[in-house]
Design an enzyme around this catalytic site. Structure first.
Site, PDB file in Angstrom:
ATOM      1  N   LYS A  86       0.853  -1.202   0.000  1.00  0.00           N
ATOM      2  CA  LYS A  86       0.000   0.000   0.000  1.00  0.00           C
ATOM      3  C   LYS A  86       0.892   1.257   0.000  1.00  0.00           C
ATOM      4  CE  LYS A  86      -3.646  -2.701   2.055  1.00  0.00           C
ATOM      5  NZ  LYS A  86      -4.845  -2.775   2.862  1.00  0.00           N
ATOM      6  N   GLY A 126      -7.687  -5.055   6.997  1.00  0.00           N
ATOM      7  CA  GLY A 126      -7.082  -4.194   8.013  1.00  0.00           C
ATOM      8  C   GLY A 126      -7.860  -4.112   9.315  1.00  0.00           C
TER       9      GLY A 126
END
Ligand code: PGA
Length: 251
Positions: free
Chosen positions: A10, A166
């Site tokens: 990311k 997440g």
């Protein structure tokens, strides 16, 4: 077919030095790994530096790309990624969909990536904590419309339930297995049984080294897409090794 473990860094880390440190530790830890295909998807800006110091056991991928080249400020094309040594591109990640990326855009990106001979990793997943066949089917239909059947062998699907990303709340093995079968049924309906069974289906969402192997063994996934846990070299190396060990048949 080797299981595929993809690291999605990311928007991390913040410096090239840190990116190199993370990469070198992963490379060192996995230099003898042969039974798992490992792909690192760092931010674009680190690709060149990491590639220069790479090892054949590790492949590279982009986290996104655009579908054209030319006057598109801030974008990067599949051709550029290919020239930087990438073989894979993550597309349609829920974090990008949340920024406004539509199925139509994802479809254009998939076509552009396939045209360059790269492998698109199409992310799909439901928002609510319940597998919704209709939602998944619509995402697949939208992203895969008018794709040449002959291109499908390069397609990879990553099932990433949005609620599991997440959150430390991964999808359990049984539900992931059910989702895997439903995705395969939809693919078979769209493209025929024999073509569909060659498409890799991965799981992603709150993975760690303790649970990773279960998705390969119990949920029958072809691989994993790892976010947070891929930023900790020790944890990621452990995860890949556990997946490799899971493949050894018990005596
Ligand atoms: P996570 O991210 O492993 O941190 O949940 C997965 C992903 O977004 O691909």
């Amino acid at each position: 077919m080797k299981p595929l473990v993809i690291a999605n860094w990311k928007c991390n880390p913040v410096t090239t030095t840190e990116a190199k440190r993370l990469f070198n530790s992963v490379k060192e830890g996995l230099k003898n790994i042969k039974d798992v295909e490992v792909v690192i998807c760092p931010p674009f800006i680190y690709l060149l530096a990491l590639k220069a110091n790479s090892h054949k056991a590790i492949k590279f991928g982009g986290q996104n790309c655009f579908f054209e080249k030319g006057p598109f400020t801030g974008e990067i094309s599949p051709q550029m990624l290919k020239n930087l040594g990438c073989q894979y591109v993550i597309l349609g990640h829920s974090e990008r969909r949340a920024l406004g990326e539509s199925d139509e855009m994802i479809n254009k990106k998939i076509k552009a990536v396939l045209k360059e001979g790269l492998k698109p990793i199409l992310c799909i997943g439901e928002k609510d904590q319940e597998f919704k066949t209709k939602e998944i089917k619509n995402q697949l239909r939208g992203a895969l419309s008018i794709i040449k059947i002959s291109d499908l062998e390069n397609l990879i699907i990553a099932y990433e339930p949005v609620w599991a990303i997440g959150t430390k709340n991964p999808c359990d093995f049984k539900d992931a297995k059910k989702a895997n079968s439903s995705i395969r049924e939809i693919l078979a309906e769209f493209f025929g049984e024999s073509m569909a069974k060659n498409i890799l289906v991965l799981y992603g969402g709150s993975l760690n080294s303790e649970i990773a192997a279960g998705y390969i063994k119990e949920s029958k996934m072809d691989g994993l897409l790892v976010g947070g846990a891929s930023l900790d070299a020790e944890e990621f190396v452990k995860l890949v090794k556990k997946v490799a060990r899971a493949l050894i048949p018990s005596p």
